[in-house]
Design an enzyme around this catalytic site. Sequence first.
Site, PDB file in Angstrom:
ATOM      1  CG  HIS A 159      -2.077   0.849   1.172  1.00 24.01           C
ATOM      2  ND1 HIS A 159      -2.000   2.194   0.931  1.00 24.01           N
ATOM      3  CD2 HIS A 159      -3.395   0.577   1.317  1.00 24.01           C
ATOM      4  CE1 HIS A 159      -3.218   2.702   0.937  1.00 24.01           C
ATOM      5  NE2 HIS A 159      -4.085   1.746   1.164  1.00 24.01           N
ATOM      6  CD  GLU A 264      -3.237   1.406  -2.476  1.00 25.86           C
ATOM      7  OE1 GLU A 264      -3.824   0.374  -2.133  1.00 25.86           O
ATOM      8  OE2 GLU A 264      -3.763   2.523  -2.351  1.00 25.86           O
TER       9      GLU A 264
HETATM   10  C1  BG6 Z   1      -6.963   1.618  -0.526  1.00 26.96           C
HETATM   11  C2  BG6 Z   1      -8.386   1.240  -0.844  1.00 26.96           C
HETATM   12  O1  BG6 Z   1      -6.105   0.575  -0.868  1.00 26.96           O
HETATM   13  O2  BG6 Z   1      -6.844   1.860   0.877  1.00 26.96           O
HETATM   14  C3  BG6 Z   1      -9.337   2.304  -0.353  1.00 26.96           C
HETATM   15  O3  BG6 Z   1      -8.531   1.066  -2.252  1.00 26.96           O
HETATM   16  C4  BG6 Z   1      -9.099   2.587   1.127  1.00 26.96           C
HETATM   17  O4  BG6 Z   1     -10.672   1.881  -0.568  1.00 26.96           O
HETATM   18  C5  BG6 Z   1      -7.636   2.920   1.335  1.00 26.96           C
HETATM   19  O5  BG6 Z   1      -9.927   3.668   1.527  1.00 26.96           O
HETATM   20  C6  BG6 Z   1      -7.248   3.233   2.777  1.00 26.96           C
HETATM   21  O6  BG6 Z   1      -7.618   2.197   3.616  1.00 26.96           O
HETATM   22  P1  BG6 Z   1      -7.389   2.312   5.180  1.00 26.96           P
HETATM   23  O7  BG6 Z   1      -7.976   1.054   5.759  1.00 26.96           O
HETATM   24  O8  BG6 Z   1      -5.908   2.404   5.390  1.00 26.96           O
HETATM   25  O9  BG6 Z   1      -8.099   3.556   5.626  1.00 26.96           O
END
Ligand code: BG6
EC number: 5.1.3.15
Length: 297
Positions: A159, A264
Amino acid sequence: MPVKETDREVVLTRPDDETTSVTILKYGATVYSWKLKSEEQLWLSTAAKLDGSKPVRGGIPLVFPVFGKNTTDEYLSKLPQHGLARNSTWEFLGQTKSDPPTVQFGLKPEIANPELTKLWPMDFLLILTVELGVDSLKTAIEVENTSTSKELKFNWLFHTYFRIEDIEGTMVSNLAGMKLYDQLLKESYVDKHPVVTFHQETDVIYQNVSPERAIQIVDKGVQVHTLKRYNLPDTVVWNPWVEKSQGMADFEPKTGYEQMICIEPGHVHDFITLAPGKKWNAHQLLCKDELNYQAIQ
Ligand code: BG6
């Protein structure tokens, strides 16, 4: 010293250039800083929690064994959004190479977040390898199914939050012509735009992006980040924009969405299924490269 370990984190510095370093929090084995000649390459919220109370908002959180929130699988559906790897404290396995300086972290059920392994009682071993190049950062993952009888079903995703100057002056190239699933519209379509630009909340999953495609983040015509991938067919592109940022307590400053873009690479469109005793490997390489617009096939 090229490797400095504290209770909380590990800092790896290039012996030939002390202004180039990477910092990895043991919680989530989250890379939360990568400095190239003193210049930070990753975005990190000023309100990010680095004390293990929640996943880090920024850097490179690791998503395993499920991307997003699953609603269909008996066990995966019990896990919180993005799984358990980013909410578990990993073991530092030490330095494995001096040139390029490389360190490893490991995670297995015995040390993972017990609240979450209770919900997803599977056998696995994860090894994360972080390699600090002269002007690159490679993060590689190996997933092993350590069960002798059960299959292991999982998603994987890096991510990655890239730091940029200004979201509205930024474009992402070499994804054009790809099929995507728009998580906001809940629709699949082919992206016909020649490049990806940002003027509103974006949350899309490009599918089957050929490994030959180097995804490039371009700021006013200048390449600022290049992302290469191995064994990671899907690419999520995410920017929360104004409202979503307001709703995230750990997202600061609230205008921070202007300085970040998440690209990501992962395997999230479907699940990887590993037979007992088998291993699966993948990596991402963050680097600098010539601007290279790859034609749409
Ligand atoms: C991304 C998703 O990978 O992560 C989104 O596609 C999500 O939908 C984002 O909002 C952040 O996620 P989190 O759980 O870290 O708030």
